[in-house]
Design a protein around this motif. Structure first.
Motif, PDB file in Angstrom:
ATOM      1  N   ASP A 148      -1.262   3.888   7.376  1.00 30.00           N
ATOM      2  CA  ASP A 148      -2.027   4.592   6.352  1.00 30.00           C
ATOM      3  C   ASP A 148      -1.101   5.003   5.216  1.00 30.00           C
ATOM      4  O   ASP A 148       0.062   5.360   5.436  1.00 30.00           O
ATOM      5  CB  ASP A 148      -2.690   5.838   6.950  1.00 30.00           C
ATOM      6  CG  ASP A 148      -3.749   5.495   7.992  1.00 30.00           C
ATOM      7  OD1 ASP A 148      -4.375   4.422   7.849  1.00 30.00           O
ATOM      8  OD2 ASP A 148      -3.949   6.291   8.927  1.00 30.00           O
ATOM      9  N   PHE A 149      -1.615   4.951   4.004  1.00 29.19           N
ATOM     10  CA  PHE A 149      -0.877   5.399   2.827  1.00 29.19           C
ATOM     11  C   PHE A 149      -1.666   6.505   2.148  1.00 29.19           C
ATOM     12  O   PHE A 149      -2.903   6.475   2.114  1.00 29.19           O
ATOM     13  CB  PHE A 149      -0.647   4.240   1.858  1.00 29.19           C
ATOM     14  CG  PHE A 149       0.099   3.078   2.457  1.00 29.19           C
ATOM     15  CD1 PHE A 149       1.474   3.135   2.636  1.00 29.19           C
ATOM     16  CD2 PHE A 149      -0.566   1.928   2.849  1.00 29.19           C
ATOM     17  CE1 PHE A 149       2.164   2.072   3.194  1.00 29.19           C
ATOM     18  CE2 PHE A 149       0.104   0.861   3.407  1.00 29.19           C
ATOM     19  CZ  PHE A 149       1.485   0.927   3.590  1.00 29.19           C
ATOM     20  N   SER A 150      -0.953   7.483   1.596  1.00 32.26           N
ATOM     21  CA  SER A 150      -1.629   8.654   1.043  1.00 32.26           C
ATOM     22  C   SER A 150      -2.527   8.313  -0.133  1.00 32.26           C
ATOM     23  O   SER A 150      -3.499   9.021  -0.412  1.00 32.26           O
ATOM     24  CB  SER A 150      -0.594   9.698   0.615  1.00 32.26           C
ATOM     25  OG  SER A 150       0.230   9.195  -0.423  1.00 32.26           O
ATOM     26  N   SER A 151      -2.239   7.204  -0.821  1.00 36.13           N
ATOM     27  CA  SER A 151      -3.044   6.823  -1.978  1.00 36.13           C
ATOM     28  C   SER A 151      -4.282   6.023  -1.607  1.00 36.13           C
ATOM     29  O   SER A 151      -5.098   5.702  -2.472  1.00 36.13           O
ATOM     30  CB  SER A 151      -2.187   6.006  -2.954  1.00 36.13           C
ATOM     31  OG  SER A 151      -1.684   4.844  -2.309  1.00 36.13           O
ATOM     32  N   ASP A 152      -4.461   5.704  -0.326  1.00 36.79           N
ATOM     33  CA  ASP A 152      -5.597   4.890   0.097  1.00 36.79           C
ATOM     34  C   ASP A 152      -6.907   5.668   0.016  1.00 36.79           C
ATOM     35  O   ASP A 152      -6.983   6.832   0.426  1.00 36.79           O
ATOM     36  CB  ASP A 152      -5.408   4.405   1.535  1.00 36.79           C
ATOM     37  CG  ASP A 152      -4.360   3.312   1.655  1.00 36.79           C
ATOM     38  OD1 ASP A 152      -3.895   2.827   0.609  1.00 36.79           O
ATOM     39  OD2 ASP A 152      -4.014   2.947   2.798  1.00 36.79           O
ATOM     40  N   ARG A 153      -7.933   5.009  -0.474  1.00 36.75           N
ATOM     41  CA  ARG A 153      -9.304   5.502  -0.444  1.00 36.75           C
ATOM     42  C   ARG A 153     -10.160   4.341   0.044  1.00 36.75           C
ATOM     43  O   ARG A 153     -11.019   3.831  -0.664  1.00 36.75           O
ATOM     44  CB  ARG A 153      -9.758   5.972  -1.829  1.00 36.75           C
ATOM     45  CG  ARG A 153      -8.898   7.065  -2.446  1.00 36.75           C
ATOM     46  CD  ARG A 153      -9.042   8.399  -1.701  1.00 36.75           C
ATOM     47  NE  ARG A 153      -8.280   9.457  -2.367  1.00 36.75           N
ATOM     48  CZ  ARG A 153      -7.015   9.749  -2.105  1.00 36.75           C
ATOM     49  NH1 ARG A 153      -6.346   9.025  -1.195  1.00 36.75           N
ATOM     50  NH2 ARG A 153      -6.400  10.726  -2.734  1.00 36.75           N
ATOM     51  N   ARG A 193       5.204   1.994   0.838  1.00 38.41           N
ATOM     52  CA  ARG A 193       5.630   3.336   1.249  1.00 38.41           C
ATOM     53  C   ARG A 193       6.410   4.023   0.130  1.00 38.41           C
ATOM     54  O   ARG A 193       6.234   5.215  -0.132  1.00 38.41           O
ATOM     55  CB  ARG A 193       6.485   3.244   2.513  1.00 38.41           C
ATOM     56  CG  ARG A 193       5.677   3.128   3.798  1.00 38.41           C
ATOM     57  CD  ARG A 193       6.569   3.009   5.005  1.00 38.41           C
ATOM     58  NE  ARG A 193       5.810   3.134   6.240  1.00 38.41           N
ATOM     59  CZ  ARG A 193       6.175   2.606   7.394  1.00 38.41           C
ATOM     60  NH1 ARG A 193       7.315   1.918   7.476  1.00 38.41           N
ATOM     61  NH2 ARG A 193       5.440   2.758   8.480  1.00 38.41           N
ATOM     62  N   ASP A 197       4.166   5.064  -2.627  1.00 38.49           N
ATOM     63  CA  ASP A 197       3.381   6.216  -2.180  1.00 38.49           C
ATOM     64  C   ASP A 197       4.109   7.534  -2.446  1.00 38.49           C
ATOM     65  O   ASP A 197       3.488   8.586  -2.536  1.00 38.49           O
ATOM     66  CB  ASP A 197       3.119   6.079  -0.674  1.00 38.49           C
ATOM     67  CG  ASP A 197       1.664   6.314  -0.322  1.00 38.49           C
ATOM     68  OD1 ASP A 197       0.808   6.148  -1.206  1.00 38.49           O
ATOM     69  OD2 ASP A 197       1.399   6.678   0.828  1.00 38.49           O
ATOM     70  N   ARG A 198       5.433   7.459  -2.564  1.00 42.77           N
ATOM     71  CA  ARG A 198       6.223   8.685  -2.676  1.00 42.77           C
ATOM     72  C   ARG A 198       6.537   9.098  -4.110  1.00 42.77           C
ATOM     73  O   ARG A 198       7.263  10.052  -4.323  1.00 42.77           O
ATOM     74  CB  ARG A 198       7.541   8.522  -1.901  1.00 42.77           C
ATOM     75  CG  ARG A 198       7.364   8.399  -0.405  1.00 42.77           C
ATOM     76  CD  ARG A 198       8.683   8.622   0.325  1.00 42.77           C
ATOM     77  NE  ARG A 198       9.655   7.579   0.054  1.00 42.77           N
ATOM     78  CZ  ARG A 198       9.839   6.503   0.811  1.00 42.77           C
ATOM     79  NH1 ARG A 198       9.090   6.338   1.895  1.00 42.77           N
ATOM     80  NH2 ARG A 198      10.764   5.607   0.509  1.00 42.77           N
TER      81      ARG A 198
END
Length: 455
Positions: free
Chosen positions: A197-202, A416, A419-420
């Motif tokens: 999972d990546f924090s920017s995923d919707r 990744r 994402d940061r």
């Protein structure tokens, strides 16, 4: 978005990628930059057998009325106005052919195509290995015929009746869930483990993953649609469509530099895609012939992401602000540190005030292979525009497709890092995702995936 390892925003295999296409293209008039390399180049269309075009018989050549474009452009035929008793000859774009059989499947190192369809299927309830094998056999036979410019079947819809093959490619892959559905769990590659999972995923799960994946590309919209309909019909009762996405790129002849794509943000894309001339190209993109599992020899792994671009927000930025987000000039693709598009970026260069010329969170800086342990992938996406949503916002962006020998060494480490702290993250949204194992090309007499399904 401009550099080679940009998951989510970069747009594609440049002219160098087409130079090492193991599914070679033949054409009457193809620019040097778009032609296959010497070892893969087939005989010219003048020497092809008359049977190749079948019912879509070529009506003439474009040479007599052709107008050659500038360096880097394809030579495109422009026919005079037709008279009542003369047929208009096909232009070279329609005559271009990509071979179905080869070491690798077509549509991976093939040059960018003007139209594309990405489709995922799920096997029907009760369908298993036998039904899957029969389906891949049907699909492979249909793809081979259509890519040669022939009818799909005796009851073909003839949607593209008067067209040539127009560089049609069809590529097949298997999703993680396919192996449980067919009792082949022991043959599932470790590299096919679900992406993190990546924090920017919707992500919309209904438009993600799938048992089977098909990529269709062509330089004519009707040819691409015809292939889509034929393959959907071939699925019959064995599989149903899970999701479908439609995309586009520049048409051959629309620009003097057709292999340098611009995405919907107006940025030149694909500058640092891996090039077949590089000694480690095959190792980055393709599974070795001695790879594990054996059925994936000479195959590749495709990461597919639907990435929406927040164009209203992006277009409110000044040109300088947009260039700072990317780290490259919008007009030429050159790095902010100076030079031309292909000049190496100077990450340490500062301005008169001591500020970094290429901002620390610039997209092009973050995605450089030397900033990601050498992680690289071959990106070959399509743009998309699916209208205006209920809020009056364009539903548009990138159908991101990237190819690598192992997604854990290609896509994952780069995403990744993005994402940061990637400056571009405020202007894109990842809305669907899939990972597919794409086996090597089928030898003559074989169908795609036969070594898995009959091994």
């Amino acid at each position: 978005m401009a550099d080679q390892s940009t998951p989510g925003t970069s747009s594609g295999a440049r002219e160098d990628a087409s130079a090492k296409d193991d599914s070679p293209k033949t054409s009457r008039a193809t620019a040097p930059e778009a032609s296959a390399g010497p070892s893969e180049r087939t005989a010219s269309s003048e020497t092809r057998s008359a049977g190749v075009m079948s019912r879509r018989r070529l009506l003439g050549t474009a040479g007599a009325t052709g107008l050659a474009l500038g360096a880097g452009g394809a030579a495109v035929g422009y026919a005079a106005a037709p008279s009542a008793d003369k047929a208009v000859p096909l232009a070279s774009v329609g005559m271009d052919t990509v071979m179905f059989h080869g070491k690798h499947q077509p549509g991976i190192t093939t040059a960018l195509q003007a139209r594309g369809h990405l489709v995922a299927f799920d096997l029907a309830a009760g369908a298993g290995r036998r039904e899957a094998a029969a389906l891949l056999r049907r699909w492979s036979a249909t793809a081979e015929r259509l890519m040669a410019g022939e009818s799909a079947s005796h009851d073909d819809t003839d949607v593209a009746l008067d067209a040539g093959p127009s560089s049609l490619t069809v590529t097949f892959g298997f999703g993680h869930s396919f192996f449980a559905r067919t009792g082949l769990e022991k043959q599932r590659p470790v590299a096919l483990d679900p992406l993190p999972d990546f924090s920017s995923d919707r992500l919309d799960k209904g438009r993600s993953n799938g048992d089977l994946w098909v990529q269709i590309g062509a330089n004519d919209a009707l040819v691409a649609f015809h292939a889509l309909r034929a393959l959907q019909k071939d699925a019959g009762s064995a599989a149903r469509v899970r999701w479908q996405m439609n995309g586009f790129n520049r048409s051959p002849g629309a620009t003097a530099s057709p292999m340098t794509a611009r995405n919907l943000m107006g940025q030149i894309d694909g500058t640092r895609n891996p090039k077949p001339s590089e000694p480690d190209f095959d190792g980055r993109v393709f599974v070795p012939g001695s790879g594990d599992p054996a059925w994936m020899a000479n195959g590749s792994y495709a990461v597919v992401r639907r990435i929406r671009m927040l164009l209203d927000d992006w277009e409110r930025l000044s040109r300088k602000a947009q260039e700072d987000v990317i780290g490259r000039r919008k007009s030429t693709g050159a790095p902010l540190s100076g030079g031309t598009e292909k000049t190496a970026m100077d990450l340490d260069k500062t301005d008169a005030d001591g500020n970094l010329v290429v901002p620390i969170n610039a997209h092009a800086r973050i995605t450089r292979p030397d900033q990601n342990g050498g992680a690289a992938m071959l990106r070959r996406p399509f743009s998309f525009h699916d209208g205006i949503d209920a809020d009056g916002v364009p539903d548009a962006g990138l159908l991101f497709v990237c190819w690598q020998a192992d997604p854990l060494r290609g896509f994952v480490p780069v995403q990744r890092k993005l994402d940061r702290g990637d400056a571009l993250s405020d202007f894109v949204r990842h809305e669907s995702s899939g990972l597919f194992a794409v086996p090597g090309g089928a030898a003559r007499g074989e169908y795609v995936g036969q070594r898995l399904l009959e091994g």
